[in-house]
Design a protein around this motif. Structure first.
Motif, PDB file in Angstrom:
ATOM      1  N   ASP A   1       0.770  -1.405   0.095  1.00  0.00           N
ATOM      2  CA  ASP A   1      -0.087  -0.017  -0.036  1.00  0.00           C
ATOM      3  C   ASP A   1       0.985   1.346  -0.063  1.00  0.00           C
ATOM      4  OD1 ASP A   1       1.011  -0.242   2.515  1.00  0.00           O
ATOM      5  OD2 ASP A   1      -1.074   0.134   3.439  1.00  0.00           O
ATOM      6  N   SER A   2       2.289   1.256  -0.186  1.00  0.00           N
ATOM      7  CA  SER A   2       2.819   2.330  -0.216  1.00  0.00           C
ATOM      8  C   SER A   2       2.848   3.067  -1.499  1.00  0.00           C
ATOM      9  CB  SER A   2       4.547   1.919  -0.012  1.00  0.00           C
ATOM     10  OG  SER A   2       5.243   2.780  -0.162  1.00  0.00           O
ATOM     11  N   GLY A   3       2.543   4.522  -1.273  1.00  0.00           N
ATOM     12  CA  GLY A   3       2.582   5.280  -2.602  1.00  0.00           C
ATOM     13  C   GLY A   3       3.847   5.275  -3.181  1.00  0.00           C
ATOM     14  N   LEU A   4       4.977   5.203  -2.622  1.00  0.00           N
ATOM     15  CA  LEU A   4       6.144   5.345  -3.388  1.00  0.00           C
ATOM     16  C   LEU A   4       6.383   4.165  -4.117  1.00  0.00           C
ATOM     17  CD1 LEU A   4       8.662   7.197  -3.471  1.00  0.00           C
ATOM     18  CD2 LEU A   4       9.770   5.938  -1.270  1.00  0.00           C
ATOM     19  N   ARG A   5       6.037   3.178  -3.397  1.00  0.00           N
ATOM     20  CA  ARG A   5       5.843   1.660  -4.368  1.00  0.00           C
ATOM     21  C   ARG A   5       5.290   1.916  -5.582  1.00  0.00           C
ATOM     22  NH1 ARG A   5       5.428  -4.266  -3.528  1.00  0.00           N
ATOM     23  NH2 ARG A   5       4.249  -4.998  -4.999  1.00  0.00           N
ATOM     24  N   HIS A   6       4.077   2.391  -5.604  1.00  0.00           N
ATOM     25  CA  HIS A   6       3.215   2.447  -6.733  1.00  0.00           C
ATOM     26  C   HIS A   6       3.815   3.320  -7.590  1.00  0.00           C
ATOM     27  CE1 HIS A   6      -0.118   0.056  -5.301  1.00  0.00           C
ATOM     28  NE2 HIS A   6       0.178   0.575  -4.081  1.00  0.00           N
ATOM     29  N   ARG A   7       4.177   4.592  -7.215  1.00  0.00           N
ATOM     30  CA  ARG A   7       4.939   5.640  -8.170  1.00  0.00           C
ATOM     31  C   ARG A   7       5.943   5.001  -8.909  1.00  0.00           C
ATOM     32  NH1 ARG A   7       3.446   8.721  -3.841  1.00  0.00           N
ATOM     33  NH2 ARG A   7       5.365   8.778  -2.843  1.00  0.00           N
ATOM     34  N   GLY A   8       6.848   4.229  -8.190  1.00  0.00           N
ATOM     35  CA  GLY A   8       8.081   3.636  -8.539  1.00  0.00           C
ATOM     36  C   GLY A   8       7.930   2.584  -9.721  1.00  0.00           C
ATOM     37  N   LEU A   9       6.801   1.839  -9.281  1.00  0.00           N
ATOM     38  CA  LEU A   9       6.364   0.815 -10.380  1.00  0.00           C
ATOM     39  C   LEU A   9       5.787   1.350 -11.593  1.00  0.00           C
ATOM     40  CD1 LEU A   9       5.370  -2.296  -8.008  1.00  0.00           C
ATOM     41  CD2 LEU A   9       7.630  -1.927  -9.267  1.00  0.00           C
ATOM     42  N   ALA A  10       4.815   2.224 -11.359  1.00  0.00           N
ATOM     43  CA  ALA A  10       4.396   3.058 -12.283  1.00  0.00           C
ATOM     44  C   ALA A  10       5.465   3.871 -13.360  1.00  0.00           C
ATOM     45  CB  ALA A  10       3.438   4.120 -11.951  1.00  0.00           C
ATOM     46  N   TYR A  11       6.473   4.347 -12.821  1.00  0.00           N
ATOM     47  CA  TYR A  11       7.493   4.966 -13.511  1.00  0.00           C
ATOM     48  C   TYR A  11       8.432   3.865 -14.395  1.00  0.00           C
ATOM     49  CZ  TYR A  11       9.893   8.378 -15.842  1.00  0.00           C
ATOM     50  OH  TYR A  11      10.394   9.075 -16.875  1.00  0.00           O
ATOM     51  N   VAL A  12       8.605   2.689 -13.692  1.00  0.00           N
ATOM     52  CA  VAL A  12       9.270   1.784 -14.381  1.00  0.00           C
ATOM     53  C   VAL A  12       8.528   1.219 -15.685  1.00  0.00           C
ATOM     54  CG1 VAL A  12       9.706  -0.954 -14.512  1.00  0.00           C
ATOM     55  CG2 VAL A  12      10.470   0.730 -12.448  1.00  0.00           C
ATOM     56  N   GLY A  13       7.210   0.898 -15.590  1.00  0.00           N
ATOM     57  CA  GLY A  13       6.221   0.867 -16.862  1.00  0.00           C
ATOM     58  C   GLY A  13       6.477   2.000 -17.874  1.00  0.00           C
ATOM     59  N   GLU A  14       6.452   3.270 -17.488  1.00  0.00           N
ATOM     60  CA  GLU A  14       6.685   4.281 -18.367  1.00  0.00           C
ATOM     61  C   GLU A  14       7.998   4.198 -19.019  1.00  0.00           C
ATOM     62  OE1 GLU A  14       5.851   7.768 -20.551  1.00  0.00           O
ATOM     63  OE2 GLU A  14       4.702   6.590 -19.554  1.00  0.00           O
ATOM     64  N   ALA A  15       9.071   3.997 -18.204  1.00  0.00           N
ATOM     65  CA  ALA A  15      10.649   3.926 -18.601  1.00  0.00           C
ATOM     66  C   ALA A  15      10.508   2.874 -19.674  1.00  0.00           C
ATOM     67  CB  ALA A  15      11.555   3.755 -17.652  1.00  0.00           C
ATOM     68  N   LYS A  16       9.949   1.536 -19.551  1.00  0.00           N
ATOM     69  CA  LYS A  16       9.994   0.472 -20.497  1.00  0.00           C
ATOM     70  C   LYS A  16       9.311   0.669 -21.858  1.00  0.00           C
ATOM     71  CE  LYS A  16      10.004  -3.253 -17.210  1.00  0.00           C
ATOM     72  NZ  LYS A  16       9.306  -4.256 -16.430  1.00  0.00           N
ATOM     73  N   ARG A  17       8.240   1.660 -21.775  1.00  0.00           N
ATOM     74  CA  ARG A  17       7.626   2.164 -23.055  1.00  0.00           C
ATOM     75  C   ARG A  17       8.558   3.218 -23.694  1.00  0.00           C
ATOM     76  NH1 ARG A  17       3.469   1.756 -19.665  1.00  0.00           N
ATOM     77  NH2 ARG A  17       3.392   3.606 -18.885  1.00  0.00           N
ATOM     78  N   LYS A  18       9.127   3.873 -23.043  1.00  0.00           N
ATOM     79  CA  LYS A  18       9.974   4.869 -23.571  1.00  0.00           C
ATOM     80  C   LYS A  18      11.308   4.250 -24.448  1.00  0.00           C
ATOM     81  CE  LYS A  18       8.703   9.173 -22.524  1.00  0.00           C
ATOM     82  NZ  LYS A  18       8.251   9.458 -21.085  1.00  0.00           N
ATOM     83  N   LEU A  19      11.791   3.148 -23.817  1.00  0.00           N
ATOM     84  CA  LEU A  19      12.763   2.181 -24.297  1.00  0.00           C
ATOM     85  C   LEU A  19      12.319   1.539 -25.766  1.00  0.00           C
ATOM     86  CD1 LEU A  19      14.756   0.184 -21.723  1.00  0.00           C
ATOM     87  CD2 LEU A  19      15.498   1.825 -23.286  1.00  0.00           C
ATOM     88  N   ARG A  20      11.096   1.600 -26.003  1.00  0.00           N
ATOM     89  CA  ARG A  20      10.725   1.093 -27.175  1.00  0.00           C
ATOM     90  C   ARG A  20      10.505   2.113 -28.240  1.00  0.00           C
ATOM     91  NH1 ARG A  20       7.209  -2.107 -23.807  1.00  0.00           N
ATOM     92  NH2 ARG A  20       5.563  -0.489 -24.069  1.00  0.00           N
ATOM     93  N   LEU A  21      10.700   3.456 -27.895  1.00  0.00           N
ATOM     94  CA  LEU A  21      10.979   4.498 -29.032  1.00  0.00           C
ATOM     95  C   LEU A  21      11.894   4.249 -29.894  1.00  0.00           C
ATOM     96  CD1 LEU A  21      10.445   7.721 -26.544  1.00  0.00           C
ATOM     97  CD2 LEU A  21       9.001   6.929 -28.300  1.00  0.00           C
ATOM     98  N   GLY A  22      11.738   4.645 -31.311  1.00  0.00           N
ATOM     99  CA  GLY A  22      12.725   4.601 -32.171  1.00  0.00           C
ATOM    100  C   GLY A  22      13.732   5.871 -32.154  1.00  0.00           C
ATOM    101  N   ASP A  23      14.566   5.615 -32.870  1.00  0.00           N
ATOM    102  CA  ASP A  23      15.728   7.004 -32.512  1.00  0.00           C
ATOM    103  C   ASP A  23      15.317   8.290 -33.420  1.00  0.00           C
ATOM    104  OD1 ASP A  23      17.047   5.710 -30.896  1.00  0.00           O
ATOM    105  OD2 ASP A  23      18.631   4.712 -32.551  1.00  0.00           O
ATOM    106  N   GLY A  24      14.250   7.931 -34.316  1.00  0.00           N
ATOM    107  CA  GLY A  24      13.796   8.957 -35.262  1.00  0.00           C
ATOM    108  C   GLY A  24      14.653   9.318 -36.397  1.00  0.00           C
ATOM    109  N   CYS A  25      13.862   9.694 -37.427  1.00  0.00           N
ATOM    110  CA  CYS A  25      14.586   9.982 -38.745  1.00  0.00           C
ATOM    111  C   CYS A  25      15.168  11.428 -39.338  1.00  0.00           C
ATOM    112  CB  CYS A  25      13.312   9.666 -39.894  1.00  0.00           C
ATOM    113  SG  CYS A  25      12.731   8.012 -39.709  1.00  0.00           S
ATOM    114  N   THR A  26      14.484  12.209 -38.348  1.00  0.00           N
ATOM    115  CA  THR A  26      15.049  13.648 -38.869  1.00  0.00           C
ATOM    116  C   THR A  26      15.722  13.963 -37.702  1.00  0.00           C
ATOM    117  OG1 THR A  26      13.409  14.771 -37.740  1.00  0.00           O
ATOM    118  CG2 THR A  26      13.059  13.924 -40.270  1.00  0.00           C
ATOM    119  N   PRO A  27      16.632  14.784 -37.962  1.00  0.00           N
ATOM    120  CA  PRO A  27      17.510  15.434 -36.685  1.00  0.00           C
ATOM    121  C   PRO A  27      16.731  16.173 -35.467  1.00  0.00           C
ATOM    122  CG  PRO A  27      18.607  16.049 -38.866  1.00  0.00           C
ATOM    123  CD  PRO A  27      17.389  15.430 -38.898  1.00  0.00           C
ATOM    124  N   PRO A  28      15.786  16.909 -35.877  1.00  0.00           N
ATOM    125  CA  PRO A  28      14.848  17.266 -34.671  1.00  0.00           C
ATOM    126  C   PRO A  28      14.245  16.393 -33.966  1.00  0.00           C
ATOM    127  CG  PRO A  28      14.489  18.517 -36.699  1.00  0.00           C
ATOM    128  CD  PRO A  28      15.222  17.506 -36.975  1.00  0.00           C
TER     129      PRO A  28
END
Length: 126
Positions: free
Chosen positions: A71-98
């Protein structure tokens, strides 16, 4: 700041300070959107480093969060951000410089947040 990551059977300490410095190269001193981007060859190297840092930090944050009370809020925030970080890892590098710069900065912000979560969870361990 003595995070560890398992490498085979041994644990290797993570240098959170150096990881933060890598992220800061892309974000500038105040995480300003107008910070000058690095040269294209440096951008590729930094992006690869950030992805590697994330791959090391994600299991560390996940393990620390998992050791807290359910029931720790810190636990829930940490695990939620882990999920977000895993999604960010799936981003491609992009095709254009910007787009490449934008993706690298998203990864840098994610690394910075993972470091914050790691330190906050470390302080909260029983």
């Amino acid at each position: 700041m003595n995070a560890t990551a398992e490498s085979g059977n041994a644990t290797v300490p993570l240098d959170i300070g150096t990881i933060r410095e890598t992220a800061a190269i892309l974000l500038g001193p105040d995480d300003a959107p107008d910070a000058l981007p690095p040269a294209p060859c440096e951008l590729d190297t930094l992006t690869a480093m950030l992805r590697g840092h994330m791959e090391l930090l994600i299991p560390e944050v996940e393990a620390k969060a998992g050791r807290l009370l359910r029931d720790s809020g810190l636990r829930h925030r940490g695990l939620a951000y882990v999920g977000e970080a895993k999604r960010k890892l799936r981003l491609g590098d992009g095709c254009t410089p910007p787009v490449r710069v934008a993706v690298a900065r998203k990864l840098a912000r994610c690394v910075k947040a993972l470091c914050d979560h790691y330190e906050n969870l470390d302080a909260e361990q029983p």
